[in-house]
Each structure stands twice: as structure tokens, then as C-alpha cells.
Design an enzyme around this catalytic site. Structure first.
Site, PDB file in Angstrom:
ATOM      1  N   SER A   1       4.135  -6.310  -7.390  1.00  0.00           N
ATOM      2  CA  SER A   1       5.162  -7.119  -8.043  1.00  0.00           C
ATOM      3  C   SER A   1       4.783  -7.423  -9.489  1.00  0.00           C
ATOM      4  O   SER A   1       5.627  -7.383 -10.389  1.00  0.00           O
ATOM      5  CB  SER A   1       5.379  -8.419  -7.276  1.00  0.00           C
ATOM      6  OG  SER A   1       5.973  -8.172  -6.016  1.00  0.00           O
TER       7      SER A   1
ATOM      8  N   ASP B   1      -5.598 -11.064  -3.848  1.00  0.00           N
ATOM      9  CA  ASP B   1      -5.812 -10.946  -5.290  1.00  0.00           C
ATOM     10  C   ASP B   1      -4.852 -11.789  -6.117  1.00  0.00           C
ATOM     11  O   ASP B   1      -4.956 -11.850  -7.339  1.00  0.00           O
ATOM     12  CB  ASP B   1      -5.679  -9.485  -5.716  1.00  0.00           C
ATOM     13  CG  ASP B   1      -4.301  -8.912  -5.379  1.00  0.00           C
ATOM     14  OD1 ASP B   1      -3.738  -9.288  -4.340  1.00  0.00           O
ATOM     15  OD2 ASP B   1      -3.796  -8.067  -6.140  1.00  0.00           O
ATOM     16  N   GLN B   2      -3.908 -12.458  -5.469  1.00  0.00           N
ATOM     17  CA  GLN B   2      -2.822 -13.121  -6.185  1.00  0.00           C
ATOM     18  C   GLN B   2      -3.292 -14.190  -7.178  1.00  0.00           C
ATOM     19  O   GLN B   2      -2.759 -14.253  -8.302  1.00  0.00           O
ATOM     20  CB  GLN B   2      -1.834 -13.706  -5.177  1.00  0.00           C
ATOM     21  CG  GLN B   2      -1.155 -12.651  -4.316  1.00  0.00           C
ATOM     22  CD  GLN B   2      -0.537 -13.207  -3.043  1.00  0.00           C
ATOM     23  OE1 GLN B   2      -0.272 -14.401  -2.942  1.00  0.00           O
ATOM     24  NE2 GLN B   2      -0.306 -12.337  -2.059  1.00  0.00           N
TER      25      GLN B   2
ATOM     26  N   GLU C   1       5.124  -4.263 -11.630  1.00  0.00           N
ATOM     27  CA  GLU C   1       6.539  -3.920 -11.765  1.00  0.00           C
ATOM     28  C   GLU C   1       7.209  -4.835 -12.786  1.00  0.00           C
ATOM     29  O   GLU C   1       8.072  -4.398 -13.556  1.00  0.00           O
ATOM     30  CB  GLU C   1       7.240  -4.011 -10.416  1.00  0.00           C
ATOM     31  CG  GLU C   1       6.916  -2.847  -9.487  1.00  0.00           C
ATOM     32  CD  GLU C   1       7.518  -2.996  -8.101  1.00  0.00           C
ATOM     33  OE1 GLU C   1       8.179  -4.037  -7.852  1.00  0.00           O
ATOM     34  OE2 GLU C   1       7.353  -2.092  -7.277  1.00  0.00           O
TER      35      GLU C   1
ATOM     36  N   GLN D   1      13.370  -3.859  -5.353  1.00  0.00           N
ATOM     37  CA  GLN D   1      12.858  -4.747  -6.387  1.00  0.00           C
ATOM     38  C   GLN D   1      12.803  -4.117  -7.767  1.00  0.00           C
ATOM     39  O   GLN D   1      13.127  -4.767  -8.762  1.00  0.00           O
ATOM     40  CB  GLN D   1      11.464  -5.253  -5.997  1.00  0.00           C
ATOM     41  CG  GLN D   1      10.864  -6.217  -7.019  1.00  0.00           C
ATOM     42  CD  GLN D   1       9.760  -7.043  -6.446  1.00  0.00           C
ATOM     43  OE1 GLN D   1      10.003  -7.950  -5.659  1.00  0.00           O
ATOM     44  NE2 GLN D   1       8.525  -6.735  -6.824  1.00  0.00           N
TER      45      GLN D   1
ATOM     46  N   TRP E   1      -0.088  -7.441  -6.617  1.00  0.00           N
ATOM     47  CA  TRP E   1      -0.243  -6.555  -7.770  1.00  0.00           C
ATOM     48  C   TRP E   1       0.967  -5.648  -7.974  1.00  0.00           C
ATOM     49  O   TRP E   1       1.368  -5.396  -9.112  1.00  0.00           O
ATOM     50  CB  TRP E   1      -1.510  -5.718  -7.641  1.00  0.00           C
ATOM     51  CG  TRP E   1      -1.791  -4.892  -8.872  1.00  0.00           C
ATOM     52  CD1 TRP E   1      -1.955  -3.543  -8.949  1.00  0.00           C
ATOM     53  CD2 TRP E   1      -1.969  -5.376 -10.218  1.00  0.00           C
ATOM     54  NE1 TRP E   1      -2.218  -3.152 -10.239  1.00  0.00           N
ATOM     55  CE2 TRP E   1      -2.233  -4.268 -11.042  1.00  0.00           C
ATOM     56  CE3 TRP E   1      -1.917  -6.646 -10.793  1.00  0.00           C
ATOM     57  CZ2 TRP E   1      -2.446  -4.383 -12.414  1.00  0.00           C
ATOM     58  CZ3 TRP E   1      -2.126  -6.764 -12.163  1.00  0.00           C
ATOM     59  CH2 TRP E   1      -2.387  -5.642 -12.945  1.00  0.00           C
TER      60      TRP E   1
ATOM     61  N   HIS F   1       0.826  -1.208   0.000  1.00  0.00           N
ATOM     62  CA  HIS F   1       0.000   0.000   0.000  1.00  0.00           C
ATOM     63  C   HIS F   1       0.858   1.254   0.000  1.00  0.00           C
ATOM     64  O   HIS F   1       0.526   2.252  -0.641  1.00  0.00           O
ATOM     65  CB  HIS F   1      -0.912   0.020   1.231  1.00  0.00           C
ATOM     66  CG  HIS F   1      -2.051  -0.937   1.163  1.00  0.00           C
ATOM     67  ND1 HIS F   1      -3.367  -0.550   1.321  1.00  0.00           N
ATOM     68  CD2 HIS F   1      -2.094  -2.273   0.961  1.00  0.00           C
ATOM     69  CE1 HIS F   1      -4.161  -1.610   1.215  1.00  0.00           C
ATOM     70  NE2 HIS F   1      -3.403  -2.664   1.013  1.00  0.00           N
TER      71      HIS F   1
ATOM     72  N   HIS G   1       4.965 -14.269  -5.875  1.00  0.00           N
ATOM     73  CA  HIS G   1       3.637 -14.542  -5.335  1.00  0.00           C
ATOM     74  C   HIS G   1       2.559 -13.840  -6.146  1.00  0.00           C
ATOM     75  O   HIS G   1       1.384 -14.124  -6.014  1.00  0.00           O
ATOM     76  CB  HIS G   1       3.563 -14.080  -3.883  1.00  0.00           C
ATOM     77  CG  HIS G   1       3.714 -12.598  -3.716  1.00  0.00           C
ATOM     78  ND1 HIS G   1       4.752 -11.877  -4.275  1.00  0.00           N
ATOM     79  CD2 HIS G   1       2.948 -11.684  -3.061  1.00  0.00           C
ATOM     80  CE1 HIS G   1       4.624 -10.607  -3.958  1.00  0.00           C
ATOM     81  NE2 HIS G   1       3.536 -10.453  -3.240  1.00  0.00           N
TER      82      HIS G   1
END
Length: 477
Positions: free
Chosen positions: A371, A390-391, A374, A351, A369, A23, A366
Site C-alpha cells: 500500500s 513492518d508497518q 502504491e 487499489q 509496504w 506477497h 495501515h
């Protein structure tokens, strides 16, 4: 825009984020982007997280003081759990809501007394205390949806008539549900986990209650909805949701690899220098980058399988394993010490800088969102190993909708085996037809993401349109 005495009026956005990595970072990027839309300081932004998270963001700042990075201000609010603990039950959550509402209300009043009245409050996802404060002070509210538009569509329709059919088949992960805005049916196993929970999890119940209240608020008050995606990435879901919501597509909100980012975990320059130099010594597109985010913990068995798979594939790897990232008493350093010669293990990393490095050839993730997007912005193929929230839906998008990666299937006991990991790495990094198609699609999406996020791109124009609607609201107050 000037007031009655001819003075330039400033518009002030208070961005309230839940104090976790997923967040905080997109909220900080949004706050920065908002100020860049102003002229001569005409747009201000303040970011507020809970006291415990604020302390982790700024360990060198004295106590819980307000601070600034020279562009935006940071003001902590108290949720009554300033030690960073989590609420244990519904009564605890109610107390937390009251404490947060009171603290945020005080902040709004204090900012007004300082000559910086809040023009609009923006909150990430579902934040009941912020709904209370916006109503109390009569301030326009915007919801910052930091998950994909597809998850917004799924959640919206779940709470608008589809809950019964989804719940009736929640125990069958292969059952397909057709929802408006989705280009193809979505399997139950690819739904956000809290919508199809069958375990009786208190967390899932609490999240569902919060989202139910959010959509009831949206139906009644019609707040602006800012979504961290871009049109070309989720065109069908965007078109569908614009029929129901006052929505602005403003992503990708990932910032620049040159911008300093907030880290809620220890991250020093010496450590970054070490892993960036190591990446610099690797061949282009040769490194497997592995990170499962800031929340998920791994069992010893799972980590052993990951190491086995990385060794089997024989490629250089960079593995992120937080000191608190194991789900039992094992020491993360024991894994670091046993790393194979072709790999490096770090506690945490920057990252976006890693994904932007030419040596990185795929991302084992995982699929939170942040990751996921990006990886899209960086043009890196993804191996998705979803866990919760949400994954599962994000992995569906990666594999089925965009074709930029594959899903790593877990065994019957919930473990991603070394053999499965090695298989997936081969699928996206070898020279086969499928791997080449994945890499080409990843490159194409990267170009679309960069175009959307440019200064004159579609998402930047949408953000400017949003700010104009808030200014218009101010004019008629």
C-alpha cells in the site's frame, strides 16, 4: 545461450510466495517482469502459492490444477493445511514445513521431467521450506524482500549484534536506537513489531525464529537478495546493505493500472464499475480513500470512530471494509447502510486503479509496504495508522524520511479517534503550508518512482543484471 546441441536454453524461475495479498501481487509482477526480459520465450516463470490460496486466486479453475494467464504459469503446492487453516503451535509449524518442502520438491522434479527445469527459486521474505528445497536440488536461491530496504537493514543488524540493546529498551517506545544505514535514529515504537514484542506473542516468536534462520542462511550461502524499492527512495539503506548482501534493487513492483491483478477477496466488474463511476463524479484531489489492508480486522468502536472522523472532515470518501474485516460479530453491511451521503463503502477494490484516479486526494492506510509504495507511485499523500509487522517503520519513512504524509496517533486504548482522523485529513488535504509541502513531495516521489520503473530505468537494469548472474551460474554447471 545454447546447449551442446545448439538448442536455445530457457531459464526458468520458480517464484514461491506466501498465499496472502501482500506477497502474491508483488510476486506476480516480478514473475511477469522476468519473462519480459527474455527473447523468444528464453525466460520462463512459474508462481507457486499454497493450495488454499491458489483456490482463492482461481475459483473457476477445476480443483488444484496448474493454470496460466498466458504469460506465466501457476502451480499450487501443499503445506498440509489445504483448508486454509493456520498452524496452532511449533509442532504444527514443523509439519507444515515438511509438507511444503515435499510438495515443492515434487514440483521441481515434475517441471524438470516436462523439459522446464528450474534455473532459480525465488521466495518471498523468509520461507524455510524453500531453503530446504534449494539445498536439496542444488538450485540457486534468491530472496525476494517485499518490505523496504530500511526494514531489511533494521532486521539484518538486529540479528548481527544489535538484538540485546533493542530488547533492553523494547518497553520504551520513545527510546532511540542508531543503526547503520539509517539517516536518523529510529524510535523503538517505529521498529518492526515482531522485533520489539513484549507481550510474549507466539506469532512474534515464530517470526523471529524464521528470520534468524533466514539470516543464518544468508550468511552461509550468500543468496541473491531482490528488494522491492528503488535507489532514490531509500538511498542510505540501499548503500548500507549492499556492503553486506548481494543485493539488487528492483522496485517499485506494483505493475500497471492497466494490468489485471490477482484478488484473494471477491471483486467483480459490476462492483468496480460502480465505485469507479462514483470516483469519476468527484472533484480532483477531493476524495479520502480509506483501506487497512487484507489482514487487519477492526473493532466496532474503531469503525464508529472512523465514520465519525470522515463525517467531521466533510469530504467525500471511499472506505474499504471487508465482510470479514470486523473483529467481532458486527455485520459490515450495517456500516455500509449507514454510510453518509458523501461517502461510499465497498467490500474490496482494485487499489492501484483507485489510487491512480485523479479524484483521490489522500490515503488513510495501515501502511503495509504494498500500500505504501502504491501510494508513492501514484503520488498520493498518506495518513499512516500502523498495526504490526513492518508497518510502524513504513509510517516512519512516510512521515520522517519522505515527508509525504503524517502518522495518525492512537488513543491510550489503541483507537484512532474520529477527531484525530479529521485532524490528519486536514493536515494533508487543506491549503496550509504543511499540506502543500506534503503534496509537492508526493508529486516529486511519483516522478522518481516512474523513472526507476521504466523499461530503461535503474530498477529494470538491476533486474536484468540479476538474471544475467543466474545465466552465468547455469553456464558453469
Amino acid at each position: 545461450m545454447a546447449d551442446d546441441e545448439g538448442r536455445q536454453r530457457r531459464h526458468h524461475f520458480l517464484v514461491v510466495a506466501y498465499g496472502v495479498q501482500s506477497h502474491v501481487n508483488p510476486s506476480r509482477v516480478l514473475a511477469h517482469r522476468l519473462t519480459q526480459l527474455g527473447v523468444d520465450g528464453s525466460v520462463l516463470a512459474t508462481l507457486s502459492v499454497q493450495v488454499a490460496a491458489h483456490r482463492r486466486m482461481f475459483p473457476s479453475v477445476d480443483g488444484d490444477m496448474e493454470t496460466t494467464d498466458g504469460v506465466i504459469s501457476y502451480v499450487p503446492h501443499s503445506d498440509g493445511l489445504d483448508d486454509g487453516s493456520t498452524p496452532k503451535d511449533a509442532e504444527d509449524r514443523a509439519r507444515r514445513r515438511r509438507a511444503s518442502s515435499e510438495s515443492l520438491s515434487t514440483i521441481v522434479s515434475r517441471l524438470a521431467d516436462r523439459g522446464r527445469p528450474v534455473s532459480c527459486i525465488i521466495c518471498t521474505m523468509a520461507s524455510p521450506p524453500v531453503l530446504d528445497v534449494a539445498r536439496e536440488h542444488g538450485i540457486p536461491l534468491a530472496i525476494y524482500w517485499i518490505q523496504p530496504a530500511t526494514v531489511l537493514a533494521v532486521s539484518y543488524h538486529y540479528f548481527h549484534g544489535y538484538d540485546e540493546v533493542i530488547a533492553a529498551h523494547a518497553v520504551n517506545p520513545s527510546y532511540e536506537v542508531c543503526l547503520p544505514g539509517l539517516s536518523r535514529p529510529l524510535q523503538i515504537g517505529s521498529f518492526p513489531s515482531f522485533l520489539v514484542d513484549t507481550s510474549g506473542s507466539e506469532m512474534a516468536k515464530a517470526i523471529n525464529d524464521v528470520f534468524r534462520e533466514l539470516f543464518e542462511y544468508i550468511d552461509q550461502w550468500r543468496p541473491k537478495i531482490l528488494v522491492n524499492t528503488f535507489n532514490e527512495l531509500e538511498e542510505n539503506a540501499v548503500i548500507e546493505m549492499k556492503q553486506h548482501l548481494d543485493m539488487f534493487v528492483i522496485g517499485p513492483m506494483v505493475g500497471s493500472s492497466k494490468e489485471e491483478r490477482i484478488h484473494l477477496f471477491k471483486h467483480d466488474d459490476a462492483g468496480k464499475k460502480r465505485y469507479m463511476e462514483w470516483l469519476g463524479a468527484q472533484l480532483d484531489k477531493s476524495v479520502v480513500y480509506v483501506s487497512f489492508g487484507s489482514i487487519t480486522k477492526q473493532t466496532k468502536k474503531q469503525m464508529e470512530e472512523i465514520f465519525r472522523g470522515l463525517q467531521q472532515c466533510g469530504r467525500p470518501y471511499l472506505l474499504v471494509l471487508r465482510k470479514d474485516g470486523l473483529d467481532d460479530d458486527d455485520d459490515s453491511h450495517s456500516f455500509e447502510n449507514n454510510a453518509h451521503s458523501q461517502g461510499m463503502v465497498v467490500d474490496w477494490c482494485d487499489q492501484l486503479d483507485v489510487l491512480s484516479h485523479p479524484a483521490v486526494g489522500c490515503f488513510v492506510s495501515h501502511c503495509g509496504w504494498n500500500s505504501t509504495i502504491e501510494a508513492v507511485v501514484s503520488g498520493v499523500p498518506v495518513i499512516g495508522v500502523p498495526n504490526m509487522f513492518d508497518q510502524p517503520t513504513n509510517v516512519h519513512l512516510v512521515e520522517e524520511e519522505w515527508g509525504v504524509g503524517v502518522r495518525g496517533e492512537r488513543s491510550s486504548d489503541g483507537v484512532l479517534t474520529g477527531a484525530e482522523l479529521a485532524r490528519c485529513i486536514g493536515l494533508v488535504m487543506d491549503e496550509g503550508e504543511k499540506a502543500m509541502a506534503i503534496r509537492e513531495r508526493a508529486r516529486a516521489l511519483k516522478e522518481l518512482a516512474q523513472a526507476a520503473g521504466n523499461i530503461d530505468g535503474s530498477s529494470e537494469r538491476n533486474l536484468l543484471d540479476f538474471v544475467k548472474t543466474i545465466k552465468a551460474h547455469d553456464t558453469f554447471q
